[in-house]
Design a protein around this motif. Sequence first.
Motif, short mmCIF file in Angstrom:
data_model
loop_
_atom_site.label_atom_id
_atom_site.label_comp_id
_atom_site.label_asym_id
_atom_site.label_seq_id
_atom_site.Cartn_x
_atom_site.Cartn_y
_atom_site.Cartn_z
N ALA A 68 2.36 1.85 -3.38
CA ALA A 68 1.30 2.31 -4.29
C ALA A 68 1.02 3.80 -4.11
O ALA A 68 0.66 4.49 -5.07
CB ALA A 68 0.03 1.51 -4.08
N GLN A 69 1.21 4.32 -2.91
CA GLN A 69 0.97 5.75 -2.68
C GLN A 69 1.98 6.62 -3.41
O GLN A 69 1.73 7.79 -3.69
CB GLN A 69 0.99 6.07 -1.18
CG GLN A 69 -0.08 5.36 -0.39
CD GLN A 69 -1.46 5.47 -1.00
OE1 GLN A 69 -1.99 6.56 -1.16
NE2 GLN A 69 -2.04 4.34 -1.37
N LEU A 70 3.13 6.03 -3.76
CA LEU A 70 4.15 6.77 -4.51
C LEU A 70 3.87 6.75 -6.01
O LEU A 70 4.43 7.55 -6.75
CB LEU A 70 5.53 6.17 -4.24
CG LEU A 70 5.98 6.16 -2.77
CD1 LEU A 70 7.29 5.40 -2.64
CD2 LEU A 70 6.10 7.57 -2.23
N ALA A 71 3.02 5.84 -6.45
CA ALA A 71 2.70 5.71 -7.87
C ALA A 71 1.73 6.82 -8.29
O ALA A 71 1.04 7.40 -7.45
CB ALA A 71 2.08 4.34 -8.14
N TRP A 80 0.83 -1.20 0.00
CA TRP A 80 0.00 0.00 0.00
C TRP A 80 0.87 1.25 0.00
O TRP A 80 0.59 2.21 -0.71
CB TRP A 80 -0.94 -0.01 1.20
CG TRP A 80 -1.81 1.20 1.27
CD1 TRP A 80 -2.98 1.41 0.61
CD2 TRP A 80 -1.54 2.38 2.03
NE1 TRP A 80 -3.47 2.66 0.91
CE2 TRP A 80 -2.62 3.27 1.78
CE3 TRP A 80 -0.53 2.77 2.89
CZ2 TRP A 80 -2.68 4.53 2.36
CZ3 TRP A 80 -0.61 4.02 3.47
CH2 TRP A 80 -1.67 4.89 3.20
N SER A 81 1.93 1.25 0.79
CA SER A 81 2.82 2.42 0.86
C SER A 81 3.51 2.69 -0.48
O SER A 81 3.61 3.83 -0.92
CB SER A 81 3.89 2.22 1.94
OG SER A 81 3.29 2.07 3.20
N ASN A 114 -1.49 8.62 -9.26
CA ASN A 114 -2.88 8.41 -8.86
C ASN A 114 -2.98 7.46 -7.66
O ASN A 114 -3.98 6.77 -7.49
CB ASN A 114 -3.72 7.91 -10.04
CG ASN A 114 -5.18 8.22 -9.88
OD1 ASN A 114 -5.55 9.13 -9.12
ND2 ASN A 114 -6.03 7.51 -10.58
N GLN A 115 -1.94 7.39 -6.85
CA GLN A 115 -1.90 6.60 -5.62
C GLN A 115 -2.32 5.14 -5.81
O GLN A 115 -3.01 4.56 -4.99
CB GLN A 115 -2.77 7.24 -4.52
CG GLN A 115 -2.17 8.49 -3.92
CD GLN A 115 -2.32 9.68 -4.86
OE1 GLN A 115 -3.35 9.87 -5.46
NE2 GLN A 115 -1.25 10.46 -4.99
N GLY A 116 -1.92 4.54 -6.93
CA GLY A 116 -2.17 3.13 -7.16
C GLY A 116 -3.59 2.80 -7.58
O GLY A 116 -3.97 1.65 -7.64
N LYS A 117 -4.39 3.81 -7.88
CA LYS A 117 -5.78 3.57 -8.28
C LYS A 117 -5.92 3.43 -9.78
O LYS A 117 -7.02 3.35 -10.30
CB LYS A 117 -6.67 4.70 -7.76
CG LYS A 117 -6.72 4.74 -6.26
CD LYS A 117 -7.56 5.89 -5.77
CE LYS A 117 -7.50 5.92 -4.26
NZ LYS A 117 -7.34 7.25 -3.75
#
Length: 187
Positions: A33-36, A30-31, A38-41
Amino acid sequence: MEIKSHLLPALRLTLVCLVFFCGFYTLIVWSVAQLAPNQGKGLVITQNERTYYVNVGQAFTADEYFWSRPSAVDYDAAGAGGSNLGPSNPAHLAEVEQRIRYFLEHNPGLDRSQVPSDLVTASGSGLDPHISVEGARVQVKRIARLRKVPEETLRQLVDQYTEAPLLGLFGTARVHVLKINLALQNL
């Protein structure tokens, strides 16, 4: 005593794995993904008040657009997967043959050997948003005729929307079907 010496370490390992994979590992993924973007969405494009997901293939089948790669799951991200039929399976061969005939009907003047395999076979996930550069180029004549746009303009569009392999090493050059079709709408 023998059971106790095996059971307690197994229970401890189970508990450690449960805490690690349900807690820490999930938190780490999850952490990251937050760097990706659109926050991994998932990446989205909004055009004409409509939202498109960039990383999921779209069904483009109208003759005036670049066609997408076929999907075994009808581009449904909730049920990603291939057909799981092997290349020698009679049902798979019949389906590919039908797709080739359909493609040739809509692209007159092409020979069977000029039909790129990615335009008649589904990807492993059924969600691939890309086609090969050759898959885009082979469709230029049909789209130019229907849109009354010079073929050279469409060839330049294909070149403009060609994505290089990852880091210049992994994979092949490809064209993102959604992006090129949205650009096609703006011509």
